[in-house]
Design an enzyme around this catalytic site. Structure first.
Site, PDB file in Angstrom:
ATOM      1  N   ASP A  17      37.994  -4.951  18.924  1.00 25.24           N
ATOM      2  CA  ASP A  17      39.185  -4.731  18.100  1.00 25.24           C
ATOM      3  C   ASP A  17      39.127  -3.393  17.363  1.00 25.24           C
ATOM      4  O   ASP A  17      39.271  -3.329  16.133  1.00 25.24           O
ATOM      5  CB  ASP A  17      39.360  -5.875  17.088  1.00 25.24           C
ATOM      6  N   GLU A 189      49.809  -9.476  19.515  1.00 24.02           N
ATOM      7  CA  GLU A 189      49.006  -9.408  18.302  1.00 24.02           C
ATOM      8  C   GLU A 189      48.523  -7.969  18.111  1.00 24.02           C
ATOM      9  O   GLU A 189      48.969  -7.055  18.796  1.00 24.02           O
ATOM     10  CB  GLU A 189      47.811 -10.375  18.411  1.00 24.02           C
TER      11      GLU A 189
END
Length: 538
Positions: A17, A189
């Protein structure tokens, strides 16, 4: 001299991420740490080729209290940004994530310096996860996040929303603006918002963080939308080619160099084959990108597949000193690569002072505990590696154990330990847990009665894991069978029954030292050193 290209992945072994930012001549990437403490890893580079682990900003329990957090809870997808001389770090502390609900608490901390000290956290919201902060040219700041929809029959990935953040009031103000519901890939997302030319660009992660992962781009002439998805499809994905070295490509963020070159940092994974299990977890890679004449972002290499090697920017090479392979526990603190589970390392259970030159671990709860584990560990960052230690330990009961652990989470690990047995006396044992199913691969414990020091080692060769023991650190004997290292992975941790997801994982393999005293007497073990070495991969 020919300068080496960017070799992917740049951040190996459980660094997912990525949120990348440039400040002057320095590049920083923040990555998720989940239940591991201290929270958030920040790596540093000056050339995009050579990276070093620089700092962990969340070092205090007041910033991050994860006692009782589930496996793969804690820190999800932090966002690092810089504006007006201040670093901003947005992060989620996930308290639950299985079933219809996700309890996700979003915070902001700030610092004038990347190495801190970082402020006490400012509460933002709890409506969803993957928050990020956008600093607009007019000085306003906007928080973006995914809204989670728990209702039956609804898309749980309920869209990307935005709300203004007030630095004076230290809170969100004004209405919540819906921005984007995603493309047909779904599971939208990981939003990051950028301004370039005449447009605002919204970069999102889609397709789920497994092998269908992707990063997509949408744009709008207005900050508030509507946002049009790139008609060419995802910016990057590996989903259509399982033969690629870099799989799971997605969840990206954008950076511009001093010379006007553009790169994305993105999530990826390198699976063991043929099992397709990623025991190194989700990692971070870089790709060079360009802007088209009609204002869309594309991989410079063409198509949407990630490259293993990428052209470096026009920046002078800036290597960092090599990391030491051995921690002799003779300094004031542990290596920056060590982390603990859910709580800060404390002198009461992990001491470098009680016996100088040793790490003293006092046994606490079992490896199944989500509260008080006396465990320190570092990431496995290469497919072929070895780790070893030496301990002095005098257990008096089978509930007292200490040793070397290969760990994914509470339900998935292998553990070579020293304990006590009614027949063997002080002995070496081996235990495993596979999706919570406990086993002891040895037919009988190995007696080490009379040994002053006990050496333990593990060797990793892709999917093959072998434990060893020794009385002198020179002559090693194998312990138990060759074990499957692929089980220490996201893929093995995930458990689906019918349409119900019962367990999942987002981390990677750790190698570490731990001690347990299930009787509560705090029996300690003294570890003389910890060595971690990587070998050349085939």
């Amino acid at each position: 001299m020919i300068q080496k290209p960017i070799q992917n992945p740049i951040l190996r072994g459980f660094n997912p991420d990525p949120s990348i930012v440039r400040v002057g001549d320095d590049y920083y990437i923040a990555t998720s740490t989940f239940e591991w403490f201290p929270g958030v890893q920040i790596h540093h580079s000056r050339d995009l080729v050579n990276w070093r682990l620089l700092t962990h900003p969340l070092t205090r329990k007041s910033q991050l209290d994860m006692a009782g957090n589930p496996d793969s809870g804690g820190i999800w997808a932090p966002c690092l940004s810089y504006s007006d001389g201040i670093f901003y770090l947005i992060y989620t502390d996930v308290k639950s994530h299985l079933g219809p609900f996700k309890d996700t608490i979003n915070y902001l901390v700030t610092s004038e310096h990347i190495t801190g000290p970082w402020s006490e956290p400012v509460y933002l919201n709890s409506s969803g996860f993957d928050p990020s902060l956008f600093h607009d040219e007019d000085g306003r700041k906007w928080l973006l996040n995914l809204v989670w929809d728990h209702r039956k029959g609804k898309n749980p990935f309920g869209g990307i929303v935005m709300q203004q953040y007030c630095t004076e009031q230290k809170k969100l103000i004004g209405p919540v603006f819906p921005l984007f519901n995603g493309t047909e890939l779904g599971l939208t997302e990981g939003p990051h918002l950028y301004r370039h030319g005449d447009y605002y660009y919204l970069m999102t992660a889609e397709g789920g963080t497994r092998f269908g992962h992707a990063a997509t781009v949408a744009r709008s002439a207005s900050l508030f939308g509507p946002y049009e998805a790139d008609p060419a499809g995802p910016l990057i994905t590996s989903a259509d080619d399982p033969s690629l070295y870099l799989q799971r490509a997605g969840h990206a963020s954008l950076v511009e160099t001093q010379g006007g070159e553009f790169y994305i940092a993105h999530l990826c994974g390198r699976p063991l084959r043929p099992s397709m299990q990623c025991n190194l977890g989700r990692e971070t890679a870089l790709q060079r990108v360009r802007w088209t004449e009609d204002g869309w972002l594309r991989l410079e290499s063409g198509g949407h597949h990630p490259l293993n090697e990428v052209a470096r920017p026009l920046l002078p090479e800036h290597p960092w000193p090599a990391e030491p392979e051995v921690d002799h526990f003779d300094g004031d603190g542990l290596s920056i690569h060590f982390q603990t589970l859910r709580e800060p390392l404390q002198e009461q259970w992990a001491s470098l002072k009680e016996r100088p030159g040793f790490l003293r671990l006092r046994g606490r709860q079992s490896l199944y505990s989500a509260f008080e584990q006396s465990l320190i560990a570092r990431r496995q960052q290469a497919f072929t590696a070895e780790a070893e230690t030496c301990l002095e330990y005098d257990p008096q009961h089978y509930q007292q154990m200490a040793g070397l652990v290969y760990y994914y989470n509470q339900k998935n690990y292998y553990y070579l330990f020293v304990s006590w047995d009614e027949t063997a006396g002080r002995c070496i044992g081996l235990m495993s847990s596979d999706r919570g199913i406990y086993d002891e691969p040895l037919d009988a414990p190995i007696s080490v009665e009379g040994w002053d020091r006990i050496y333990l080692k593990l060797t990793l060769d892709y999917s093959r894991l072998q434990f060893h023991y020794s009385s002198d650190g020179l002559e090693w004997l194998p312990v138990g069978p060759v074990l499957d290292a692929g089980k220490i992975s996201d893929e093995n941790a995930e458990t689906v029954v019918g349409h119900y997801l019962l367990d999942q994982g987002f981390t990677g393999a750790f190698i570490g030292l731990c001690a347990q005293d299930l009787g509560g007497t705090g029996k300690y073990a003294d570890f003389d050193y910890f060595a971690y070495r990587e070998m050349e991969e085939r």
